[in-house]
Scaffold this motif. Sequence first.
Motif, PDB file in Angstrom:
ATOM      1  N   GLY A 139       0.938   4.254  -2.770  1.00 18.58           N
ATOM      2  CA  GLY A 139       0.885   5.688  -2.471  1.00 18.58           C
ATOM      3  C   GLY A 139       2.102   6.411  -3.030  1.00 18.58           C
ATOM      4  N   LYS A 148      -6.804   1.374  -1.902  1.00 15.64           N
ATOM      5  CA  LYS A 148      -6.049   2.024  -2.980  1.00 15.64           C
ATOM      6  C   LYS A 148      -6.829   3.173  -3.599  1.00 15.64           C
ATOM      7  CE  LYS A 148      -7.619  -1.344  -6.317  1.00 15.64           C
ATOM      8  NZ  LYS A 148      -8.458  -2.069  -5.414  1.00 15.64           N
ATOM      9  N   GLN A 155       1.864   6.806  -6.807  1.00 16.64           N
ATOM     10  CA  GLN A 155       0.987   7.898  -7.216  1.00 16.64           C
ATOM     11  C   GLN A 155       1.683   9.249  -7.053  1.00 16.64           C
ATOM     12  OE1 GLN A 155      -2.528   6.977  -4.947  1.00 16.64           O
ATOM     13  NE2 GLN A 155      -3.317   5.655  -6.566  1.00 16.64           N
ATOM     14  N   LEU A 213       0.833  -1.203   0.000  1.00 21.91           N
ATOM     15  CA  LEU A 213       0.000   0.000   0.000  1.00 21.91           C
ATOM     16  C   LEU A 213       0.869   1.255   0.000  1.00 21.91           C
ATOM     17  CD1 LEU A 213      -3.001  -0.721   2.400  1.00 21.91           C
ATOM     18  CD2 LEU A 213      -3.051  -0.372  -0.062  1.00 21.91           C
ATOM     19  N   GLN A 214       1.976   1.213   0.768  1.00 20.66           N
ATOM     20  CA  GLN A 214       2.915   2.336   0.760  1.00 20.66           C
ATOM     21  C   GLN A 214       3.502   2.536  -0.630  1.00 20.66           C
ATOM     22  OE1 GLN A 214       4.855   1.637   5.003  1.00 20.66           O
ATOM     23  NE2 GLN A 214       6.112   2.945   3.732  1.00 20.66           N
ATOM     24  N   LEU A 268      -6.051   6.208  -1.583  1.00 17.95           N
ATOM     25  CA  LEU A 268      -4.727   6.752  -1.829  1.00 17.95           C
ATOM     26  C   LEU A 268      -4.731   7.503  -3.132  1.00 17.95           C
ATOM     27  CD1 LEU A 268      -2.530   3.703  -0.839  1.00 17.95           C
ATOM     28  CD2 LEU A 268      -2.840   5.812   0.426  1.00 17.95           C
TER      29      LEU A 268
END
Length: 185
Positions: free
Chosen positions: A60, A182, A63, A56-57, A185
């Motif tokens: 992010g 997601k 993006q 998930l990091q 984010l």
Amino acid sequence: MFSLRHLSLGSRFALLGTLVVVIISLLAALLMSQIWVQRQTTHRALAGTPPAKLLLQVLGGLQGHRWLSSRQLSNDAAATGPRARLQAEIGEDLRQVQELVQTLPADAALEEGLAQFAQGFTLLAQEVDQQRLVSRESFDRHNALARQLDDLMARLLTVSGLQLEPDAAIHFFIRAGFQEGKTVL
């Protein structure tokens, strides 16, 4: 036909006591086997949580990298430093994910997918550094990597057992956090 009448009272109680002990032992063994399976599932899910959080990091960061790359390709020099730092953070997070995946049950598709993602991200970052892309191409390639990362997250959740959580409330909490998170984010 078997009859207890020919046995003495003490022998009858001993036989019935033995039957009770055997039945209780079988039930205890069944309960212990279920507890053992739950324990193994919990340990596997626990091992899958850190790489899922790191993915998930990475998403992010990807993006943010997409936005900074677009700025850099539009000749905004102020984006170069933050983009390089973010790129290094993403690379470190990916390295950690690849290490942590080794603690899960072996899954060649997951490991290969992570390696392909890392290679694709590195190539994209180099092309942005060398100004070989226009902003729209960079944006599209970042989006393709994000879709690939989404597939990797689904695979990781399945391999780790997080996707297969039997408790409905926890299952949907995991799904919301890792698969639907997601979109936040």
